[in-house]
Design a protein around this motif. Structure first.
Motif, PDB file in Angstrom:
ATOM      1  N   GLU A 167       1.471  -1.480   0.091  1.00  0.00           N
ATOM      2  CA  GLU A 167       0.209  -0.317   0.361  1.00  0.00           C
ATOM      3  C   GLU A 167       1.091   1.317  -0.036  1.00  0.00           C
ATOM      4  N   GLY A 168      -0.039   2.718  -1.096  1.00  0.00           N
ATOM      5  CA  GLY A 168       1.530   3.575  -0.797  1.00  0.00           C
ATOM      6  C   GLY A 168       0.833   4.662  -0.879  1.00  0.00           C
ATOM      7  N   SER A 169       1.449   5.820  -0.442  1.00  0.00           N
ATOM      8  CA  SER A 169       0.380   7.214  -0.450  1.00  0.00           C
ATOM      9  C   SER A 169      -0.400   7.806  -1.948  1.00  0.00           C
ATOM     10  N   TYR A 170      -1.020   8.102  -1.307  1.00  0.00           N
ATOM     11  CA  TYR A 170      -1.768   8.849  -3.324  1.00  0.00           C
ATOM     12  C   TYR A 170      -2.984  10.145  -2.389  1.00  0.00           C
ATOM     13  N   SER A 171      -2.602  10.838  -3.638  1.00  0.00           N
ATOM     14  CA  SER A 171      -2.959  12.263  -3.082  1.00  0.00           C
ATOM     15  C   SER A 171      -3.379  13.050  -4.898  1.00  0.00           C
ATOM     16  N   SER A 172      -4.406  13.771  -5.225  1.00  0.00           N
ATOM     17  CA  SER A 172      -4.768  14.060  -6.250  1.00  0.00           C
ATOM     18  C   SER A 172      -5.319  15.570  -6.353  1.00  0.00           C
ATOM     19  N   ALA A 173      -5.136  16.281  -7.387  1.00  0.00           N
ATOM     20  CA  ALA A 173      -5.846  17.672  -7.099  1.00  0.00           C
ATOM     21  C   ALA A 173      -6.092  18.115  -8.702  1.00  0.00           C
ATOM     22  N   THR A 174      -7.074  18.285  -9.379  1.00  0.00           N
ATOM     23  CA  THR A 174      -6.815  19.315 -10.428  1.00  0.00           C
ATOM     24  C   THR A 174      -6.294  20.296 -10.460  1.00  0.00           C
ATOM     25  N   GLY A 175      -5.491  20.779 -11.702  1.00  0.00           N
ATOM     26  CA  GLY A 175      -5.507  21.927 -12.060  1.00  0.00           C
ATOM     27  C   GLY A 175      -6.406  22.893 -12.469  1.00  0.00           C
ATOM     28  N   PRO A 176      -5.975  24.446 -12.210  1.00  0.00           N
ATOM     29  CA  PRO A 176      -6.708  25.483 -13.348  1.00  0.00           C
ATOM     30  C   PRO A 176      -7.579  25.686 -14.462  1.00  0.00           C
ATOM     31  N   ARG A 177      -6.845  24.812 -15.337  1.00  0.00           N
ATOM     32  CA  ARG A 177      -8.473  23.929 -16.458  1.00  0.00           C
ATOM     33  C   ARG A 177      -9.370  22.947 -16.064  1.00  0.00           C
ATOM     34  N   ALA A 178      -9.610  22.541 -15.408  1.00  0.00           N
ATOM     35  CA  ALA A 178     -10.013  21.355 -14.598  1.00  0.00           C
ATOM     36  C   ALA A 178     -11.293  21.637 -15.070  1.00  0.00           C
ATOM     37  N   ILE A 179     -12.632  21.247 -15.655  1.00  0.00           N
ATOM     38  CA  ILE A 179     -13.683  21.043 -15.050  1.00  0.00           C
ATOM     39  C   ILE A 179     -14.794  21.969 -13.607  1.00  0.00           C
ATOM     40  N   SER A 180     -14.615  21.048 -12.859  1.00  0.00           N
ATOM     41  CA  SER A 180     -14.035  21.100 -10.767  1.00  0.00           C
ATOM     42  C   SER A 180     -13.236  21.255 -11.082  1.00  0.00           C
ATOM     43  N   GLN A 181     -13.030  21.868  -9.648  1.00  0.00           N
ATOM     44  CA  GLN A 181     -11.908  21.811  -8.732  1.00  0.00           C
ATOM     45  C   GLN A 181     -11.605  21.059  -7.899  1.00  0.00           C
ATOM     46  N   VAL A 182     -10.920  19.682  -7.444  1.00  0.00           N
ATOM     47  CA  VAL A 182     -11.128  18.295  -6.613  1.00  0.00           C
ATOM     48  C   VAL A 182      -9.771  18.454  -6.419  1.00  0.00           C
ATOM     49  N   SER A 183      -9.582  17.720  -4.703  1.00  0.00           N
ATOM     50  CA  SER A 183      -8.627  17.113  -4.281  1.00  0.00           C
ATOM     51  C   SER A 183      -8.735  15.856  -3.878  1.00  0.00           C
ATOM     52  N   MET A 184      -7.497  15.335  -3.286  1.00  0.00           N
ATOM     53  CA  MET A 184      -7.998  14.553  -2.585  1.00  0.00           C
ATOM     54  C   MET A 184      -6.910  13.503  -1.769  1.00  0.00           C
ATOM     55  N   GLN A 185      -7.242  12.602  -0.845  1.00  0.00           N
ATOM     56  CA  GLN A 185      -5.722  12.425  -0.108  1.00  0.00           C
ATOM     57  C   GLN A 185      -5.892  10.674   0.629  1.00  0.00           C
ATOM     58  N   GLY A 186      -4.843  10.144   0.512  1.00  0.00           N
ATOM     59  CA  GLY A 186      -5.641   8.460   0.955  1.00  0.00           C
ATOM     60  C   GLY A 186      -4.380   7.526   0.222  1.00  0.00           C
ATOM     61  N   THR A 187      -4.814   6.174  -0.094  1.00  0.00           N
ATOM     62  CA  THR A 187      -4.008   5.098  -0.340  1.00  0.00           C
ATOM     63  C   THR A 187      -4.308   4.444  -0.992  1.00  0.00           C
ATOM     64  N   TYR A 188      -3.365   4.175  -2.003  1.00  0.00           N
ATOM     65  CA  TYR A 188      -3.935   2.904  -3.239  1.00  0.00           C
ATOM     66  C   TYR A 188      -2.771   1.815  -3.000  1.00  0.00           C
ATOM     67  N   TRP A 189      -3.358   0.943  -3.625  1.00  0.00           N
ATOM     68  CA  TRP A 189      -2.496  -0.554  -3.722  1.00  0.00           C
ATOM     69  C   TRP A 189      -3.204  -0.594  -5.498  1.00  0.00           C
ATOM     70  N   ILE A 190      -2.238  -1.800  -5.535  1.00  0.00           N
ATOM     71  CA  ILE A 190      -2.272  -2.655  -7.324  1.00  0.00           C
ATOM     72  C   ILE A 190      -2.644  -3.982  -6.775  1.00  0.00           C
ATOM     73  N   ASP A 191      -3.566  -4.730  -7.672  1.00  0.00           N
ATOM     74  CA  ASP A 191      -3.643  -5.982  -7.346  1.00  0.00           C
ATOM     75  C   ASP A 191      -3.119  -6.797  -8.094  1.00  0.00           C
ATOM     76  N   GLY A 192      -2.596  -8.038  -8.117  1.00  0.00           N
ATOM     77  CA  GLY A 192      -2.028  -9.316  -9.189  1.00  0.00           C
ATOM     78  C   GLY A 192      -2.762  -8.825 -10.243  1.00  0.00           C
ATOM     79  N   GLU A 193      -3.985  -8.529 -10.313  1.00  0.00           N
ATOM     80  CA  GLU A 193      -5.249  -8.702 -11.683  1.00  0.00           C
ATOM     81  C   GLU A 193      -4.642  -7.449 -12.638  1.00  0.00           C
ATOM     82  N   GLY A 194      -3.926  -6.211 -12.400  1.00  0.00           N
ATOM     83  CA  GLY A 194      -4.109  -4.996 -12.806  1.00  0.00           C
ATOM     84  C   GLY A 194      -4.744  -3.947 -12.486  1.00  0.00           C
TER      85      GLY A 194
END
Length: 164
Positions: free
Chosen positions: A85-112
């Protein structure tokens, strides 16, 4: 060029593309298994993660989807509760349709599939999964988030960004 000749060229081109897609999928399968959960939750899994406890940093860094103007930052995948498991964060820039951001965790399973869990800037919890593909599993620089596991259409296409 005649119509039958054009059809043959198109057919051959499609067959080459399909062949490359099958080859890529076949060679990537084992690497995806290494990234995700490798064994069932039992003594074998515990033994595996004891032997392979080092972080997997192939996806670490900042990624940018230019069309959606979204930035995503991923941390190294570290062993936690018999998966990586690893850290995850995302945010949209000024050209995006909506301004959102998110923080949390991510993982990748064996199926892609990438699994992301976290909270947005308004405190709402989100938990979602999407199939992903990369051009090179050992050293990815492009990540395609797909809508389904069929086909190769990307709904989000992130390119790894350097600090330069």
């Amino acid at each position: 060029m005649s119509a039958p000749g054009s059809i043959i060229i198109r057919y051959n081109t499609i067959m080459v593309i399909v062949g490359l897609a099958v080859l890529t999928a076949a060679t990537s399968y084992n690497a995806w298994k290494e990234i995700g959960q490798v064994a069932p939750a039992d003594a074998r899994a515990s033994a595996y993660f004891e032997q392979h406890s080092e972080p997997d940093c192939r996806f670490e860094g900042t990624w940018h989807d230019w069309e959606r103007d979204e930035w995503m930052t991923l941390g190294c995948l570290k062993v936690k509760d018999e998966h990586r498991e690893g850290s995850y964060s995302s945010a949209t820039g000024p050209r995006a349709i909506s301004q959102v951001s998110m923080q949390g965790t991510y993982w990748i399973d064996g199926e892609g599939f990438i699994h992301i869990a976290g909270q947005d800037s308004e405190g709402k919890s989100h938990d979602f999964s999407a199939p992903i593909s990369v051009e090179n599993v050992e050293n990815p620089t492009q990540v395609c988030f797909a809508e389904t596991t069929e086909g190769i259409a990307c709904i989000a296409f992130f390119i790894w960004k350097t600090d330069e």
